[in-house]
Design an enzyme around this catalytic site. Structure first.
Site, short mmCIF file in Angstrom:
data_model
loop_
_atom_site.label_atom_id
_atom_site.label_comp_id
_atom_site.label_asym_id
_atom_site.label_seq_id
_atom_site.Cartn_x
_atom_site.Cartn_y
_atom_site.Cartn_z
N GLN A 1 -21.87 49.77 -24.92
CA GLN A 1 -22.91 49.36 -23.82
C GLN A 1 -24.21 49.55 -24.70
O GLN A 1 -24.48 50.53 -25.32
CB GLN A 1 -23.11 50.08 -22.61
CG GLN A 1 -24.34 49.88 -21.72
CD GLN A 1 -24.52 50.61 -20.48
OE1 GLN A 1 -24.61 51.89 -20.42
NE2 GLN A 1 -24.23 50.01 -19.29
N TYR B 1 -33.52 50.54 -16.73
CA TYR B 1 -33.86 50.65 -18.10
C TYR B 1 -34.80 49.51 -18.65
O TYR B 1 -35.08 48.62 -17.87
CB TYR B 1 -32.40 50.59 -18.88
CG TYR B 1 -31.79 51.83 -18.90
CD1 TYR B 1 -31.84 52.70 -17.92
CD2 TYR B 1 -30.82 52.26 -19.89
CE1 TYR B 1 -30.94 53.79 -17.64
CE2 TYR B 1 -30.14 53.44 -19.78
CZ TYR B 1 -30.36 54.46 -18.93
OH TYR B 1 -29.43 55.50 -19.11
N ARG C 1 -16.60 56.74 -11.55
CA ARG C 1 -16.14 58.11 -11.39
C ARG C 1 -14.73 58.29 -10.94
O ARG C 1 -14.16 59.72 -11.30
CB ARG C 1 -16.99 58.53 -10.09
CG ARG C 1 -18.75 58.86 -10.12
CD ARG C 1 -19.36 58.55 -9.02
NE ARG C 1 -19.04 57.28 -8.24
CZ ARG C 1 -19.60 57.12 -7.06
NH1 ARG C 1 -20.18 57.84 -6.29
NH2 ARG C 1 -19.71 55.82 -6.54
C1 LIG Z 1 -21.97 60.63 -15.12
C2 LIG Z 1 -22.11 59.17 -14.78
C3 LIG Z 1 -22.83 58.56 -16.10
C4 LIG Z 1 -23.19 57.18 -15.85
N1 LIG Z 1 -23.76 56.58 -17.19
C5 LIG Z 1 -24.14 55.27 -17.19
C6 LIG Z 1 -24.57 54.83 -18.21
O1 LIG Z 1 -24.83 55.49 -19.12
N2 LIG Z 1 -24.78 53.53 -18.14
C7 LIG Z 1 -24.61 52.55 -16.98
O2 LIG Z 1 -24.94 51.54 -16.96
N3 LIG Z 1 -24.13 53.28 -15.85
C8 LIG Z 1 -23.79 54.65 -16.11
N4 LIG Z 1 -23.38 54.98 -14.80
C9 LIG Z 1 -23.11 54.08 -13.60
C10 LIG Z 1 -21.66 53.73 -13.49
O3 LIG Z 1 -21.47 52.90 -14.75
C11 LIG Z 1 -21.42 53.04 -12.07
O4 LIG Z 1 -22.27 52.03 -12.28
C12 LIG Z 1 -21.41 54.01 -10.95
O5 LIG Z 1 -20.88 55.25 -11.43
C13 LIG Z 1 -20.76 53.33 -9.94
O6 LIG Z 1 -19.32 53.10 -10.11
P1 LIG Z 1 -18.30 54.09 -9.46
O7 LIG Z 1 -18.14 53.99 -7.97
O8 LIG Z 1 -16.93 53.24 -10.00
O9 LIG Z 1 -18.52 55.30 -10.01
C14 LIG Z 1 -22.87 56.39 -14.64
C15 LIG Z 1 -22.09 56.92 -13.67
C16 LIG Z 1 -22.02 58.36 -13.82
C17 LIG Z 1 -21.27 58.95 -12.52
#
Ligand SMILES: Cc1cc2nc3c(=O)[nH]c(=O)nc-3n(C[C@H](O)[C@H](O)[C@H](O)COP(=O)(O)O)c2cc1C
Length: 388
Positions: A98, A168, A344
């Site tokens: 990314q 961002y 997550r």
């Molecule tokens: C601990 C954590 C760190 C994350 N860091 C990023 C990141 O660096 N870049 C990004 O685009 N999204 C980041 N996200 C968002 C996730 O990519 C995703 O969009 C979000 O968790 C929803 O998806 P999920 O329901 O499968 O968790 C992060 C999410 C979590 C929980």
């Protein structure tokens, strides 16, 4: 009916299935370089069965990090990243980097470099005003994305995911709330979308055909005055017409102004407050409830919005947000999405996908408490996962 576990094309790649580990900034990079812990994190996710794992966060410039311990793409980072991609490949998965610039979400105090924002703005994180790039500096930013993509290729990555979400830098340019510029990069929607389109085209020209090029795009910012869904649909249509992207991953929310829209579920206010420096912590005590709003969690909570993109676009789309079991994956495939991304649920159980594949009734143990969010400062992890 499309089988989520069948191999699938993503640009020049063939992935072993249609499941992607979403970017979850992993930490584990104390010197802004890959460590064995980071390699093990992705090896474990790859062994857990995903088609593609996303390494986050690979900033395109040192000032584009949300703190100075994050990797920024430079020649010194290549050897470690190469070890990481080798480990992922050995488990049969592909690896995506990314890449992006955190813009107003960058921590200037930690980076010891100014954060960037499309228009003048005070940074509560950096406790200083951000720098507004001129058109020459914007050209340099585009070049920085190209350099980062080339370094990703040198590091053995199969794909790059360009960050166009969460306010961002590029996403901040799309937002009328944050972008009040009067030049070619501000004002009309076409002008606000220009930076995203130029970056996508430049990255495609640099590595396209060899690496898959995807982007993570905000469907909406979730703040009055921010990017709206109809405007994002138009931007997505332009990105599709440009032909530079092999797929779009659809997200929503703002790390700066409305982080919980990204996640839904419980707002981890107490744990989050503890991560902030003194003055910001006081501000958070007053404003925390407004900043970390609660959105009720449900499976595939971004689906309603993403459907509108599916209806309007023909390019491959990646559904993200609350995908944790086979029923939801099947819904995504039935509705015409090409891939699903999971964050997550794979932090909670990196082997979840293998278990789902052998038993479609498997349920995730993630309770979307979101206590993983504040762990980004200490090594991203699920707090419910036993430490081994
Ligand atoms: C601990 C954590 C760190 C994350 N860091 C990023 C990141 O660096 N870049 C990004 O685009 N999204 C980041 N996200 C968002 C996730 O990519 C995703 O969009 C979000 O968790 C929803 O998806 P999920 O329901 O499968 O968790 C992060 C999410 C979590 C929980």
């Amino acid at each position: 009916m499309t089988d989520v576990f069948a191999p699938a094309r993503l640009g020049p790649l063939t992935l072993r299935n249609r499941v992607i580990k979403a970017a979850t900034f992993e930490g584990r990079t104390p010197d802004a370089l890959v460590t064995d812990e980071l390699i093990e994190f992705h090896r474990e996710v790859a062994a857990g069965g995903v088609g593609l794992t996303t390494v986050a966060y690979c900033a395109v410039a040192p000032g584009g990090r949300t703190d100075r311990h994050q990797i920024w793409m430079r020649p010194e980072a290549v050897a470690g990243l190469r070890k990481l991609t080798d480990a992922v490949h050995a488990e049969g998965a592909a690896a995506s980097a990314q890449i992006g610039h955190a813009g107003p979400v960058a921590n200037a105090a930690s980076n010891r470099l100014p954060a960037l924002s499309p228009s003048p703005m005070f940074s509560p994180l950096g406790m200083r005003f951000m720098k507004v790039p001129n058109e020459f500096e914007i050209r340099e930013l585009i070049d920085a994305h190209v350099r980062a993509a080339r370094l990703a290729e040198e590091s053995g990555f199969d794909a790059v995911e360009i960050h166009f979400g969460h306010n961002y830098l590029v996403s901040a340019f799309m937002s009328p709330l944050l972008n009040r510029r009067k030049d070619a990069y501000g004002g009309s929607l076409a002008n606000r979308a220009r930076l995203a389109r130029e970056i996508a085209c430049a990255v495609k020209e640099a590595v396209g055909g060899r690496l898959a090029v995807t982007a993570k795009l905000n469907m909406e910012d979730g703040r009055p005055g921010g990017l709206t869904l109809p405007d994002s649909l138009q931007i997505a249509a332009w990105l599709e017409a440009d032909g530079a992207l092999d797929a779009l991953e659809l997200t929503a929310g703002s790390s700066l102004l409305n982080p919980m829209l990204l996640f839904h579920g419980d707002a981890p206010r107490r744990a989050f407050a503890k991560t902030l420096p003194g003055p910001a912590r006081w501000g958070f005590r007053l404003m925390g409830r407004a900043f970390l709003k609660e959105y009720p969690y449900q499976e595939a909570y971004l689906l309603e919005r993403a459907r509108q993109f599916r209806r309007e676009l023909s390019m491959p789309l990646i559904l993200l947000g609350g995908i944790t079991n086979h029923d939801t994956m099947r819904t995504a495939m039935d509705e015409g999405f090409d891939f699903v991304a999971m964050g997550r649920a794979l932090l909670r159980e990196p082997n979840l996908l293998r278990r789902i594949q052998s038993d479609f009734t498997t349920r995730s143990a993630c309770v979307h408490c979101n206590e993983c969010m504040p762990t980004i400062y200490t090594g991203t992890r699920c707090v419910l996962r036993p430490v081994r």
